[in-house]
Motif scaffolding. Structure first.
Motif, PDB file in Angstrom:
ATOM      1  N   VAL A   1      48.963  69.516  67.274  1.00 29.18           N
ATOM      2  CA  VAL A   1      50.361  69.450  67.737  1.00 29.18           C
ATOM      3  C   VAL A   1      50.663  68.084  68.342  1.00 29.18           C
ATOM      4  CG1 VAL A   1      52.030  70.414  69.358  1.00 29.18           C
ATOM      5  CG2 VAL A   1      50.484  71.934  68.116  1.00 29.18           C
ATOM      6  N   LEU A   2      49.729  67.636  69.115  1.00 30.16           N
ATOM      7  CA  LEU A   2      49.929  66.317  69.742  1.00 30.16           C
ATOM      8  C   LEU A   2      50.018  65.221  68.696  1.00 30.16           C
ATOM      9  CD1 LEU A   2      47.508  66.594  72.805  1.00 30.16           C
ATOM     10  CD2 LEU A   2      50.014  66.591  72.851  1.00 30.16           C
TER      11      LEU A   2
ATOM     12  N   PHE B   1      57.102  60.647  66.652  1.00 35.00           N
ATOM     13  CA  PHE B   1      57.585  59.593  67.549  1.00 35.00           C
ATOM     14  C   PHE B   1      57.425  58.214  66.910  1.00 35.00           C
ATOM     15  CE2 PHE B   1      56.819  56.533  70.993  1.00 35.00           C
ATOM     16  CZ  PHE B   1      58.005  56.687  71.698  1.00 35.00           C
TER      17      PHE B   1
ATOM     18  N   ILE C   1      53.375  65.302  67.129  1.00 31.78           N
ATOM     19  CA  ILE C   1      54.380  64.722  68.034  1.00 31.78           C
ATOM     20  C   ILE C   1      54.298  63.199  68.013  1.00 31.78           C
ATOM     21  CG2 ILE C   1      55.076  64.501  70.452  1.00 31.78           C
ATOM     22  CD1 ILE C   1      54.170  67.421  70.826  1.00 31.78           C
TER      23      ILE C   1
END
Length: 344
Positions: A18-19, A26, A22
């Motif tokens: 998930v990180l 970004f 993200i």
């Protein structure tokens, strides 16, 4: 308890993914933002460059002339107006170097009768304009940049521009700097003198009398445009100081010789008033010198002092006696021929 431990142990496995997602999203957003800024800058630069190309004027094509003529061809850019369609018409600079009462006024009206020639008169008769070389150069720059307005100005389509400059109007005092200016700016000198200095002296004395007594309805006129006015002014016969006559003639001759010496390094043509009066083809030589199309040139000025010198001087016998046997004796006999052909 075991189930709880298992579910707890799965969380760490999903969390890095998930990180990563993200961070990836970004990074993509930042990349798109940065690219958009770069594209805008590139677009702005392209537009700016295009505008610069629009503002820069195209250089005028070199005219088909001999290499030695290049320094005398100019493309002035006046500050007070646009030359428009004539911006690429070449212009030549000149100065008429002469002395008072040598026919320069009549000669200048002939030049200004040409469609493409502008001669702006005795600019340096005003003392402040010739007070030093700086003011002289500033004045000349305005004239040759076509920013000097006078009744002779042709403005846009001028092909030759200049002025009338008397030797006693700062020209001789600053001859070195002025000659350098002429050579640097490509200014041609047109010398105009009188052969018969005695006739010039008579004209000077008569003009001085007219300035003081004003026989033409209380007005002073150095030049006239009607035979009646010329006849009135010609009635005055000056008395010449025979004692100072030879010294005065010698001084004028020496000043003329100095002027020719001072400006011999400039491009120049030497003319004499009498030659132009007798032979109008001399005006063709001037037009060829200025590289303008030949035209028939006319003047409205009417000659004042005609006929034999003996009829123009009050004390002719004294003058004749004084000059006989001297280098100036020829002045007594050299009169105009073809008087009837004169139209000035």
């Amino acid at each position: 308890m075991a189930d709880d431990l298992c579910s707890f142990s799965k969380v760490p496995k999903k969390s890095p993914l998930v990180l990563r997602m993200i961070v990836l999203v970004f990074a993509m957003v930042c990349g798109v933002y940065i690219c958009s800024i770069c594209l805008k800058q590139v677009s702005t630069r392209n537009k700016t460059g295009y505008l610069d190309l629009e503002v820069i004027e195209r250089p005028c094509p070199e005219p088909s002339i001999e290499p030695e003529e290049v320094p005398y061809v100019h493309y002035p850019k006046p500050e007070t107006y646009s030359r428009a369609e004539c911006a690429c018409n070449p212009v030549r600079y000149f100065a008429i170097l002469s002395m008072q009462r040598s026919g320069s006024g009549w000669f200048e009206t002939l030049l200004n009768n040409h469609t493409n020639i502008s001669s702006n008169g005795e600019i340096f008769s005003v003392k402040v304009r010739r007070s030093n070389m700086s003011t002289i150069a500033e004045t000349l720059d305005r004239i040759y940049n076509l920013d000097w307005f006078s009744s002779a100005s042709k403005n846009e389509c001028t092909a030759a521009v200049g002025l009338k400059w008397m030797l006693n109007q700062g020209l001789m005092q600053n001859h070195e700097e002025i000659a350098q200016y002429f050579k640097r700016r490509g200014v041609a000198s047109i010398f105009l003198f009188r052969r018969n200095l005695l006739r010039r002296m008579i004209s000077i004395l008569a003009n001085s009398y007219d300035r003081d007594f004003k026989p033409l309805n209380g007005t002073h006129k150095s030049h006239v445009h009607s035979p009646l006015e010329a006849e009135i002014l010609a009635k005055y016969k000056p008395t010449i100081n025979s004692t100072l006559l030879i010294a005065n003639l010698r001084q004028v001759a020496e000043t003329t010789a100095k002027a020719l010496e001072y400006f011999k390094s400039t491009r120049h043509i030497i003319l004499h008033y009498e030659d132009i009066v007798k032979n109008r083809t001399k005006l063709r030589d001037v037009q060829d010198f200025l590289k303008v199309p030949r035209m028939e040139l006319k003047s409205r000025q009417v000659k004042i002092h005609k006929g034999s010198l003996s009829n123009l001087v009050e004390n002719w016998d004294d003058v004749q006696k004084t000059l006989t046997g001297t280098p100036y004796e020829s002045f007594l006999h050299s009169d105009y021929r073809r008087e009837k052909l004169q139209s000035h």
